[in-house]
Design an enzyme around this catalytic site. Structure first.
Site, PDB file in Angstrom:
ATOM      1  N   CYS A  18      13.290  10.732   6.909  1.00 49.93           N
ATOM      2  CA  CYS A  18      13.277  10.190   8.277  1.00 49.93           C
ATOM      3  C   CYS A  18      14.628  10.366   8.953  1.00 49.93           C
ATOM      4  O   CYS A  18      14.703  10.560  10.156  1.00 49.93           O
ATOM      5  CB  CYS A  18      12.892   8.731   8.236  1.00 49.93           C
ATOM      6  SG  CYS A  18      13.821   7.830   6.993  1.00 49.93           S
ATOM      7  N   LYS A  63       0.852  -1.202   0.000  1.00 46.90           N
ATOM      8  CA  LYS A  63       0.000   0.000   0.000  1.00 46.90           C
ATOM      9  C   LYS A  63       0.886   1.250   0.000  1.00 46.90           C
ATOM     10  O   LYS A  63       1.591   1.525   0.959  1.00 46.90           O
ATOM     11  CB  LYS A  63      -0.905   0.050   1.235  1.00 46.90           C
ATOM     12  CG  LYS A  63      -1.931   1.177   1.072  1.00 46.90           C
ATOM     13  CD  LYS A  63      -2.550   1.648   2.358  1.00 46.90           C
ATOM     14  CE  LYS A  63      -1.841   2.782   3.004  1.00 46.90           C
ATOM     15  NZ  LYS A  63      -1.975   4.097   2.329  1.00 46.90           N
ATOM     16  N   THR A 123       6.116   6.967  13.956  1.00 51.36           N
ATOM     17  CA  THR A 123       6.280   6.143  15.154  1.00 51.36           C
ATOM     18  C   THR A 123       4.913   5.800  15.761  1.00 51.36           C
ATOM     19  O   THR A 123       4.701   4.671  16.208  1.00 51.36           O
ATOM     20  CB  THR A 123       7.201   6.864  16.162  1.00 51.36           C
ATOM     21  OG1 THR A 123       8.500   6.963  15.552  1.00 51.36           O
ATOM     22  CG2 THR A 123       7.325   6.106  17.467  1.00 51.36           C
ATOM     23  N   GLU A 157       9.867  15.470  15.584  1.00 50.78           N
ATOM     24  CA  GLU A 157      10.197  15.416  14.165  1.00 50.78           C
ATOM     25  C   GLU A 157       9.318  16.430  13.419  1.00 50.78           C
ATOM     26  O   GLU A 157       8.098  16.366  13.490  1.00 50.78           O
ATOM     27  CB  GLU A 157       9.910  14.003  13.665  1.00 50.78           C
ATOM     28  CG  GLU A 157      10.393  13.761  12.274  1.00 50.78           C
ATOM     29  CD  GLU A 157      10.163  12.321  11.833  1.00 50.78           C
ATOM     30  OE1 GLU A 157       9.115  11.740  12.179  1.00 50.78           O
ATOM     31  OE2 GLU A 157      11.042  11.789  11.145  1.00 50.78           O
ATOM     32  N   GLU A 197      10.227   0.746  10.223  1.00 55.62           N
ATOM     33  CA  GLU A 197      11.178   1.847   9.980  1.00 55.62           C
ATOM     34  C   GLU A 197      10.416   3.122  10.287  1.00 55.62           C
ATOM     35  O   GLU A 197       9.519   3.505   9.535  1.00 55.62           O
ATOM     36  CB  GLU A 197      11.625   1.872   8.507  1.00 55.62           C
ATOM     37  CG  GLU A 197      12.344   0.626   8.039  1.00 55.62           C
ATOM     38  CD  GLU A 197      13.824   0.634   8.377  1.00 55.62           C
ATOM     39  OE1 GLU A 197      14.268   1.535   9.122  1.00 55.62           O
ATOM     40  OE2 GLU A 197      14.528  -0.270   7.906  1.00 55.62           O
TER      41      GLU A 197
HETATM   42  P1  TAP Z   1       2.227   7.594   8.489  1.00 62.03           P
HETATM   43  O1  TAP Z   1       1.085   8.466   8.724  1.00 62.03           O
HETATM   44  O2  TAP Z   1       2.625   6.660   9.569  1.00 62.03           O
HETATM   45  O3  TAP Z   1       1.911   6.810   7.145  1.00 62.03           O
HETATM   46  C1  TAP Z   1       2.739   5.810   6.614  1.00 62.03           C
HETATM   47  C2  TAP Z   1       1.882   4.843   5.845  1.00 62.03           C
HETATM   48  O4  TAP Z   1       1.023   4.130   6.739  1.00 62.03           O
HETATM   49  C3  TAP Z   1       0.963   5.493   4.828  1.00 62.03           C
HETATM   50  O5  TAP Z   1       0.829   4.638   3.718  1.00 62.03           O
HETATM   51  C4  TAP Z   1      -0.333   5.607   5.617  1.00 62.03           C
HETATM   52  O6  TAP Z   1      -1.471   5.771   4.828  1.00 62.03           O
HETATM   53  C5  TAP Z   1      -0.334   4.287   6.349  1.00 62.03           C
HETATM   54  N1  TAP Z   1      -1.145   4.253   7.550  1.00 62.03           N
HETATM   55  C6  TAP Z   1      -1.700   5.290   8.247  1.00 62.03           C
HETATM   56  N2  TAP Z   1      -2.379   4.813   9.313  1.00 62.03           N
HETATM   57  C7  TAP Z   1      -2.265   3.465   9.296  1.00 62.03           C
HETATM   58  C8  TAP Z   1      -2.721   2.399  10.146  1.00 62.03           C
HETATM   59  N3  TAP Z   1      -3.427   2.636  11.253  1.00 62.03           N
HETATM   60  N4  TAP Z   1      -2.381   1.126   9.840  1.00 62.03           N
HETATM   61  C9  TAP Z   1      -1.619   0.858   8.760  1.00 62.03           C
HETATM   62  N5  TAP Z   1      -1.172   1.818   7.904  1.00 62.03           N
HETATM   63  C10 TAP Z   1      -1.471   3.099   8.179  1.00 62.03           C
HETATM   64  O7  TAP Z   1       3.541   8.415   8.131  1.00 62.03           O
HETATM   65  P2  TAP Z   1       3.702   9.482   6.987  1.00 62.03           P
HETATM   66  O8  TAP Z   1       3.181  10.775   7.485  1.00 62.03           O
HETATM   67  O9  TAP Z   1       3.186   8.952   5.733  1.00 62.03           O
HETATM   68  O10 TAP Z   1       5.301   9.514   6.854  1.00 62.03           O
HETATM   69  C11 TAP Z   1       6.096  10.267   7.656  1.00 62.03           C
HETATM   70  C12 TAP Z   1       6.747   9.425   8.728  1.00 62.03           C
HETATM   71  O11 TAP Z   1       7.422   8.297   8.187  1.00 62.03           O
HETATM   72  C13 TAP Z   1       7.799  10.199   9.454  1.00 62.03           C
HETATM   73  O12 TAP Z   1       7.658  10.002  10.832  1.00 62.03           O
HETATM   74  C14 TAP Z   1       9.102   9.603   8.960  1.00 62.03           C
HETATM   75  O13 TAP Z   1      10.175   9.711   9.815  1.00 62.03           O
HETATM   76  C15 TAP Z   1       8.732   8.199   8.707  1.00 62.03           C
HETATM   77  N6  TAP Z   1       9.626   7.609   7.721  1.00 62.03           N
HETATM   78  C16 TAP Z   1      10.537   6.713   8.155  1.00 62.03           C
HETATM   79  C17 TAP Z   1      11.423   6.161   7.267  1.00 62.03           C
HETATM   80  C18 TAP Z   1      12.419   5.170   7.778  1.00 62.03           C
HETATM   81  S1  TAP Z   1      13.190   4.303   6.705  1.00 62.03           S
HETATM   82  N7  TAP Z   1      12.624   5.007   9.021  1.00 62.03           N
HETATM   83  C19 TAP Z   1      11.379   6.483   5.927  1.00 62.03           C
HETATM   84  C20 TAP Z   1      10.428   7.386   5.492  1.00 62.03           C
HETATM   85  C21 TAP Z   1       9.538   7.941   6.420  1.00 62.03           C
HETATM   86  P3  TAP Z   1      -1.863   7.285   4.411  1.00 62.03           P
HETATM   87  O14 TAP Z   1      -0.949   7.622   3.318  1.00 62.03           O
HETATM   88  O15 TAP Z   1      -3.227   7.250   3.962  1.00 62.03           O
HETATM   89  O16 TAP Z   1      -1.707   8.133   5.632  1.00 62.03           O
END
Ligand code: TAP
Length: 475
Positions: A290, A182, A236, A387, A256
């Protein structure tokens, strides 16, 4: 990375990609209708609607998991490593052939500058597929067993849509698993173009399935009883919820998550080089990284000099049209993310830190935030702890190496860190004491498929990349 374009992509490069008005789900090797609902994906630089995308519900996710299971049982688990490798090499080559299209689409849907999608993201995507193709027939030498887990449910964020897809799909397939992935709601388009590439590579139907949607789709996927493995990259908070939801099942999990990396500059560092590293550390990909170097720890006796040079360098950054090859900082990925960056910046100012923003004219349409640096930041400030995931740098100072280490580690996260010094012995000593999965020395934000990546503490567990990345997909 070599430049894959022979000319500068101008805004009209938009015509290089064929964006369809609507997209279905990719299940069992073909694009199919979802159960009914859909959502719009927009260009964050213009707010223009790009396409209507199917929103998978629990029944759609179930269809995708069943397709992945059939493909696993009937085809993929029966192929030899060498046969799987052929498909992965084929995918890697098609990614190279279609790199211009992929880079332009990534920049349009995500907002990142074309010179990054073109020179960093897409070449790395191909490199990860080549790298894991090479492992597929050598798994017995990896040291983790050779039995695949089965069906992997993979959920990825919006900051590196294609690259995160490659980090997830390439090792999973190399090890003999099938996947349901997804992509993030705001950046589904390159994953759907990747689905076309799977068709073009004649990948057996069901080996890769793409279900688009929001958080509920991700939740339905990770909670589905038919998957054997959850691979998640994201925040997180969601990572913790996933860990709770799979507790007590026999699903394997890798997470991650977020970060708040320290970029530590000692007074013997080559200052101009360090300033480039600071800029790359926090402004690369608008700071939507991240492992971004979002906390600058600079030795007190050089702080003024470093800040002066940093501001002069920031004033040269070009913010604007992601498709202009001269752009350094593109659009913020979404209105929601822009609101979060604004909110935390306002908190920083209210708590007494001093903001300085690069002088630049921001476009009137779209989501933009000028590169910003906060000085006078203390460890108690929220901008030093949380963050921000945007182009905002918090600067703290230190006097001794011990103080630098203490401040660097004073965070719930532990994904990455940077050290700038001329002394090799100091690099080794400090790196040993930093609780971070990756430590860069005299560089920052360097990625390579041979190198494992992952966190300590609230930055998650498990490693992606390198030989270690295979462990997550083998029994
Ligand atoms: P999230 O809101 O956690 O979203 C990540 C993914 O999970 C998206 O596809 C999201 O869908 C989905 N998601 C949301 N709620 C969910 C649930 N309850 N169960 C399963 N999946 C769910 O994060 P974001 O805002 O997209 O990304 C930013 C975060 O990712 C930052 O904290 C960043 O540090 C972290 N990040 C970490 C890394 C590594 S390698 N450590 C790399 C990149 C990013 P939607 O798109 O619809 O919200």
């Amino acid at each position: 990375m070599s430049n894959v374009f022979d000319y500068a992509p101008a805004p009209e490069s938009r015509s290089i990609v064929d964006i369809k008005p609507s997209y279905g789900l990719f299940i069992g090797g073909e694009f199919v209708d979802g159960s009914g609902s859909s959502f719009k994906t927009i260009n964050p630089a213009t707010e223009e609607v790009l396409a209507e995308v199917a929103e998978a519900d629990a029944a759609d996710v179930d269809r995708a998991v069943q397709a992945a299971r059939r493909a696993y049982d009937k085809v993929w688990s029966k192929l030899s490593g060498a046969e799987r490798a052929k498909y992965l090499y084929r995918i890697a080559r098609i990614i190279q052939e279609r790199s211009r299209e992929l880079a332009v689409l990534e920049s349009i849907d995500n907002g990142k500058p074309i010179k990054e999608s073109r020179d960093v993201d897409v070449p790395l995507v191909a490199a990860y597929f080549f790298y894991y193709a090479g492992w597929a027939d050598k798994l017995k030498y990896a040291g983790f067993g050779t039995t695949p887990l089965g069906v992997a449910g993979q959920v990825i964020p919006w900051n590196f849509p294609l690259l995160m897809l490659a980090w997830k799909i390439a090792p999973a397939l190399a090890c003999g698993n099938t996947v349901v992935l997804k992509p993030a709601e705001t950046t589904p388009l390159t994953a759907l173009l990747f689905a076309e590439i799977c068709q073009q590579a004649d990948l057996p139907p069901g080996v890769v399935n793409i279900v688009t949607g929001a958080g509920a789709t991700g939740q339905a996927l990770v909670e589905h009883e038919g998957i054997d493995k959850v691979a998640f990259t994201g925040s997180t908070d969601v990572g913790k919820a996933i860990a709770r939801s799979v507790a007590g099942t026999d699903k394997r999990v890798t997470l991650e998550l977020g970060g708040k990396a320290a970029n530590i500059v000692f007074d013997d560092a080559p200052i101009d080089q360090a300033v480039e590293g600071i800029v790359n550390g926090i402004f690369f990909n608008q700071g939507h990284v991240c492992c971004a170097g979002s906390r600058l720890l600079v030795q007190e006796n050089i702080a003024e000099d470093v800040l002066g040079r940093l501001k002069r360098r920031m004033a040269t950054l070009r913010v604007g049209d992601p498709l202009d090859k001269n752009t350094d900082v593109g659009a913020i990925n979404s209105a929601a993310q822009l609101a979060r960056i604004r909110e935390l910046s306002e908190v920083g100012a209210a708590e007494g830190a001093e903001a300085w923003s690069a002088p630049c004219e921001l476009p009137s349409q779209g989501f933009w935030f000028a590169p910003t640096v906060f000085t006078g930041v203390t460890q108690a400030h929220r901008i030093a702890r949380e963050e921000i995931f945007g182009p905002v740098l918090s600067v703290l100072t230190f006097r001794t190496p011990a103080e630098a280490v203490e401040k660097a580690n004073n965070t719930p996260y532990g994904l990455s860190a940077g050290v700038w010094t001329e002394k090799g012995s100091r690099i080794l000593k400090i790196a040993d004491k930093l609780r971070a999965g990756v430590v860069w020395a005299n560089t920052f934000n360097k990625f390579d498929p041979t190198s494992p990546f992952g966190g300590y503490k609230e930055s998650g567990y498990g490693r992606e990349g390198g030989r270690h990345g295979l462990e997550a997909y083998l029994r």
